[in-house]
Design a protein around this motif. Sequence first.
Motif, PDB file in Angstrom:
ATOM      1  N   MET A 104       0.869  -1.181   0.000  1.00 30.97           N
ATOM      2  CA  MET A 104       0.000   0.000   0.000  1.00 30.97           C
ATOM      3  C   MET A 104       0.900   1.223   0.000  1.00 30.97           C
ATOM      4  O   MET A 104       1.195   1.778   1.063  1.00 30.97           O
ATOM      5  CB  MET A 104      -0.920  -0.023   1.206  1.00 30.97           C
ATOM      6  CG  MET A 104      -1.845  -1.204   1.225  1.00 30.97           C
ATOM      7  SD  MET A 104      -2.917  -1.162   2.647  1.00 30.97           S
ATOM      8  CE  MET A 104      -3.752  -2.723   2.431  1.00 30.97           C
ATOM      9  N   GLY A 105       1.351   1.579  -1.181  1.00 25.99           N
ATOM     10  CA  GLY A 105       2.271   2.714  -1.287  1.00 25.99           C
ATOM     11  C   GLY A 105       3.576   2.396  -0.583  1.00 25.99           C
ATOM     12  O   GLY A 105       4.210   1.378  -0.876  1.00 25.99           O
ATOM     13  N   PRO A 106       3.946   3.204   0.403  1.00 23.19           N
ATOM     14  CA  PRO A 106       5.243   3.014   1.054  1.00 23.19           C
ATOM     15  C   PRO A 106       5.274   1.917   2.120  1.00 23.19           C
ATOM     16  O   PRO A 106       6.305   1.682   2.742  1.00 23.19           O
ATOM     17  CB  PRO A 106       5.503   4.379   1.688  1.00 23.19           C
ATOM     18  CG  PRO A 106       4.139   4.899   1.989  1.00 23.19           C
ATOM     19  CD  PRO A 106       3.267   4.410   0.855  1.00 23.19           C
ATOM     20  N   ALA A 162       5.251  -3.040   7.628  1.00 19.23           N
ATOM     21  CA  ALA A 162       6.666  -2.693   7.451  1.00 19.23           C
ATOM     22  C   ALA A 162       6.778  -1.682   6.329  1.00 19.23           C
ATOM     23  O   ALA A 162       6.044  -1.746   5.341  1.00 19.23           O
ATOM     24  CB  ALA A 162       7.488  -3.937   7.122  1.00 19.23           C
ATOM     25  N   MET A 163       7.691  -0.742   6.501  1.00 22.93           N
ATOM     26  CA  MET A 163       7.979   0.219   5.445  1.00 22.93           C
ATOM     27  C   MET A 163       8.705  -0.502   4.320  1.00 22.93           C
ATOM     28  O   MET A 163       9.548  -1.374   4.570  1.00 22.93           O
ATOM     29  CB  MET A 163       8.833   1.368   5.965  1.00 22.93           C
ATOM     30  CG  MET A 163       8.150   2.212   7.039  1.00 22.93           C
ATOM     31  SD  MET A 163       6.596   2.956   6.517  1.00 22.93           S
ATOM     32  CE  MET A 163       7.140   4.086   5.256  1.00 22.93           C
ATOM     33  N   ASN A 164       8.360  -0.152   3.085  1.00 28.04           N
ATOM     34  CA  ASN A 164       9.014  -0.753   1.923  1.00 28.04           C
ATOM     35  C   ASN A 164      10.334  -0.046   1.645  1.00 28.04           C
ATOM     36  O   ASN A 164      10.495   1.130   1.965  1.00 28.04           O
ATOM     37  CB  ASN A 164       8.100  -0.650   0.697  1.00 28.04           C
ATOM     38  CG  ASN A 164       6.813  -1.424   0.875  1.00 28.04           C
ATOM     39  OD1 ASN A 164       6.790  -2.473   1.497  1.00 28.04           O
ATOM     40  ND2 ASN A 164       5.732  -0.890   0.332  1.00 28.04           N
TER      41      ASN A 164
END
Length: 131
Positions: free
Chosen positions: A106-108, A126-128
């Motif tokens: 989902m986006g970032p 988790a952040m990508n």
Amino acid sequence: MRITTASIFVDDQQKALDFYTTKLGFQLKTDVPAGPFRWLTVVSPEVPDGVELLLEPSEHPAVRPFKEALVADGIPFNSFAVQDVQAEYERLIGLGVRFVQEPAQMGPVTTAVLDDTCGNLIQIAAMNEPG
């Protein structure tokens, strides 16, 4: 000022303690009798002196309809950070945890949503990597 404790309403404190420790990997921090219930908290083993999650009984009359409405709408009550959502999803599936949302970008951020067996949906996130 800082946050020391966050609550999650659970249908059964012992069942919640078992799930949050044996499945999710949190550690027991506090277990003190409190009338017919317990002041029962768990913490992340990564930050044992960090925020405590209070496994609070769902006894107040407003709690059950609130929790049921969130679950019916697919809304997670809490979100827990993980390093790798896909890896954690696979680990938890292997332990028999039921997910209502598989890992999704989902986006970032990448998220997945699980059922904590105590009346709540929980998001892991988790952040990508930038790219």
